[in-house]
Design a protein around this motif. Sequence first.
Motif, PDB file in Angstrom:
ATOM      1  N   MET A 424       0.226   5.493  -1.326  1.00 59.95           N
ATOM      2  CA  MET A 424       0.425   4.960   0.022  1.00 59.95           C
ATOM      3  C   MET A 424      -0.592   3.870   0.339  1.00 59.95           C
ATOM      4  O   MET A 424      -0.259   2.832   0.914  1.00 59.95           O
ATOM      5  CB  MET A 424       0.338   6.084   1.057  1.00 59.95           C
ATOM      6  N   VAL A 425      -1.844   4.093  -0.056  1.00 64.86           N
ATOM      7  CA  VAL A 425      -2.884   3.093   0.199  1.00 64.86           C
ATOM      8  C   VAL A 425      -2.583   1.806  -0.553  1.00 64.86           C
ATOM      9  O   VAL A 425      -2.744   0.700  -0.011  1.00 64.86           O
ATOM     10  CB  VAL A 425      -4.268   3.647  -0.203  1.00 64.86           C
ATOM     11  N   SER A 426      -2.128   1.909  -1.790  1.00 69.38           N
ATOM     12  CA  SER A 426      -1.849   0.722  -2.617  1.00 69.38           C
ATOM     13  C   SER A 426      -0.736  -0.142  -2.040  1.00 69.38           C
ATOM     14  O   SER A 426      -0.626  -1.329  -2.371  1.00 69.38           O
ATOM     15  CB  SER A 426      -1.485   1.150  -4.045  1.00 69.38           C
ATOM     16  N   GLU A 427       0.104   0.446  -1.174  1.00 63.99           N
ATOM     17  CA  GLU A 427       1.216  -0.283  -0.563  1.00 63.99           C
ATOM     18  C   GLU A 427       0.902  -0.704   0.870  1.00 63.99           C
ATOM     19  O   GLU A 427       1.794  -1.173   1.581  1.00 63.99           O
ATOM     20  CB  GLU A 427       2.467   0.607  -0.576  1.00 63.99           C
ATOM     21  N   SER A 428      -0.342  -0.530   1.298  1.00 61.67           N
ATOM     22  CA  SER A 428      -0.711  -0.777   2.692  1.00 61.67           C
ATOM     23  C   SER A 428      -1.715  -1.916   2.828  1.00 61.67           C
ATOM     24  O   SER A 428      -2.196  -2.472   1.827  1.00 61.67           O
ATOM     25  CB  SER A 428      -1.320   0.489   3.294  1.00 61.67           C
ATOM     26  N   LYS A 429      -2.072  -2.224   4.060  1.00 63.85           N
ATOM     27  CA  LYS A 429      -3.084  -3.232   4.351  1.00 63.85           C
ATOM     28  C   LYS A 429      -4.470  -2.802   3.873  1.00 63.85           C
ATOM     29  O   LYS A 429      -5.393  -3.618   3.788  1.00 63.85           O
ATOM     30  CB  LYS A 429      -3.130  -3.512   5.851  1.00 63.85           C
ATOM     31  N   TYR A 430      -4.622  -1.504   3.562  1.00 65.43           N
ATOM     32  CA  TYR A 430      -5.933  -0.973   3.170  1.00 65.43           C
ATOM     33  C   TYR A 430      -6.210  -1.091   1.673  1.00 65.43           C
ATOM     34  O   TYR A 430      -7.268  -0.652   1.204  1.00 65.43           O
ATOM     35  CB  TYR A 430      -6.045   0.487   3.593  1.00 65.43           C
ATOM     36  N   LYS A 431      -5.283  -1.652   0.920  1.00 67.77           N
ATOM     37  CA  LYS A 431      -5.447  -1.688  -0.533  1.00 67.77           C
ATOM     38  C   LYS A 431      -6.638  -2.519  -0.983  1.00 67.77           C
ATOM     39  O   LYS A 431      -7.116  -2.380  -2.112  1.00 67.77           O
ATOM     40  CB  LYS A 431      -4.161  -2.212  -1.185  1.00 67.77           C
ATOM     41  N   ILE A 432      -7.152  -3.370  -0.094  1.00 71.55           N
ATOM     42  CA  ILE A 432      -8.292  -4.215  -0.470  1.00 71.55           C
ATOM     43  C   ILE A 432      -9.628  -3.466  -0.393  1.00 71.55           C
ATOM     44  O   ILE A 432     -10.647  -3.952  -0.866  1.00 71.55           O
ATOM     45  CB  ILE A 432      -8.374  -5.467   0.416  1.00 71.55           C
ATOM     46  N   TRP A 433      -9.601  -2.242   0.190  1.00 70.69           N
ATOM     47  CA  TRP A 433     -10.839  -1.484   0.338  1.00 70.69           C
ATOM     48  C   TRP A 433     -10.919  -0.421  -0.757  1.00 70.69           C
ATOM     49  O   TRP A 433     -10.040   0.432  -0.883  1.00 70.69           O
ATOM     50  CB  TRP A 433     -10.912  -0.817   1.707  1.00 70.69           C
ATOM     51  N   GLU A 434     -11.974  -0.452  -1.546  1.00 72.04           N
ATOM     52  CA  GLU A 434     -12.124   0.496  -2.642  1.00 72.04           C
ATOM     53  C   GLU A 434     -12.297   1.914  -2.107  1.00 72.04           C
ATOM     54  O   GLU A 434     -13.065   2.156  -1.173  1.00 72.04           O
ATOM     55  CB  GLU A 434     -13.345   0.111  -3.486  1.00 72.04           C
ATOM     56  N   ASN A 435     -11.543   2.842  -2.694  1.00 69.47           N
ATOM     57  CA  ASN A 435     -11.609   4.264  -2.313  1.00 69.47           C
ATOM     58  C   ASN A 435     -11.397   4.470  -0.819  1.00 69.47           C
ATOM     59  O   ASN A 435     -12.030   5.329  -0.198  1.00 69.47           O
ATOM     60  CB  ASN A 435     -12.950   4.863  -2.738  1.00 69.47           C
ATOM     61  N   PHE A 436     -10.480   3.707  -0.258  1.00 68.38           N
ATOM     62  CA  PHE A 436     -10.230   3.814   1.179  1.00 68.38           C
ATOM     63  C   PHE A 436      -9.858   5.252   1.565  1.00 68.38           C
ATOM     64  O   PHE A 436      -9.027   5.893   0.920  1.00 68.38           O
ATOM     65  CB  PHE A 436      -9.093   2.881   1.607  1.00 68.38           C
ATOM     66  N   GLY A 437     -10.482   5.732   2.637  1.00 67.85           N
ATOM     67  CA  GLY A 437     -10.136   7.037   3.182  1.00 67.85           C
ATOM     68  C   GLY A 437     -10.641   8.221   2.394  1.00 67.85           C
ATOM     69  O   GLY A 437     -10.288   9.365   2.705  1.00 67.85           O
TER      70      GLY A 437
END
Length: 464
Positions: A424-437
Amino acid sequence: MTSHNKQIAFLFLGLILSLFACKQTENSEEQEAWVSIFDGETLNGWKSVMGQAAFEVSDGEIIGIAKHGTPNTFLITEQLYDDFILEFDLKINHISSNSGVMIRGQFDPEAMDGNGLVYGYQIEADPTDRAWSGGLFDERRRGWMYPLDLNPAAKAAFKMGEWNTYRIEAIGNTIKSWVNGQEAAYVVDDMDSKGFIGLQVHSIRNLEDEGQKTYFRNIRVQTENLQPTPFTGDVFVVNTGVNELTEFEKANGWKLLFDGQTSNGWVGAYKDHFPKEGWHIKEGILMVEASDGSESMSFGDIVTVDKFSAFDLAFDFNISEGANSGVKYFVTLSENNVGSAIGLEYQILDDENHPDAKNGRDGNRTLASLYDLKTADKQPRYVRKPGEWNQGRIVVHPDNKVEHFINGVKVLEYVRGSEDFRRMVSESKYKIWENFGEAPEGHLLLQDHGDEVKFKNIKIKELN
């Protein structure tokens, strides 16, 4: 037997008789405390209102008989009750026979074109797979106040086709319910302090369900010298007071994150102080005022001073029409980005009037969703309108399972760090942040998105 031994024997016998007499007195007083409000033979003291379903008496039971083409029907007591303990048995044989019992119920005889309207607190009898029997519903007013998603252990208590024993305590502003001995709902609310007790036969959609029956018996009440029964389980409390905790909540580890009077425990994101403008505290409400609708560019977000890892967080929010905001968690403040600080977000949004509801993918930016990641599976009837208070809840379990709730109804779950989460993260706006969440701990954040939003009753319990 010597004279001395006889004296001892007589004293012992006297003690036994005295204890037996005391026990009999206690039992007698306990029996006298209960008053039957159904005589087992007639409906004296009761009247039917609102719908046209029938009620009859047979073999010491009140039987409600469903009728098609009529609204909910209630058999209500002529006497009104304030504080009481109520017990009764209830049986449902068919899935269409949704029912419940009104407590401190209200009736407006002039409403609905003179047909009357029953409203107020109702303890549910739910024969569906949803299994919310024992939950508290505010009939014709606020809707569900205590769905059993808040107490999943109680869902298995109700038995279809069998007699179920209910206990309801309405003492002061506290309402508690049990089904077959299982603790169910715990609500603190002061909207109604007095009203009738009422038995419901629910309206039915299908003509073929006409004639289905709901059964009630052994209806009794206590009104004097009431002794509340303490809950012993770790049960969530719905408390509509303003920034208050019950002693039960405190004992179970809950604490307030907002004291209703000061900004203690909160600072501006990326700051060492609380914002000097834009955020206000008045009459127990924490509010961010409207500005230009931009994301955290006017007054800025606020974050908790403390960090949290596993927790149960509840909060009440009230949005203006068209508003956008959010509650973020696992906020590290390490990204130094422009705009709102980065974190997992419980979306707060007016889905009907804000364009962001149609952005993202498959509604994953709508109210109670995990913003830009996972869509909240919710029904509109469980959501209150802008200008009304909604209750949000985020539970992060020690095993990283996370749940979102809106007004007590669970609308999504996911597992932080799982393969599905990372997809889900890889398909979102958050993919640029390493280890998001996936941080082990982080701050909680209330978002300034340029719209007026109010918060109260922000409480948390850390989980181990």
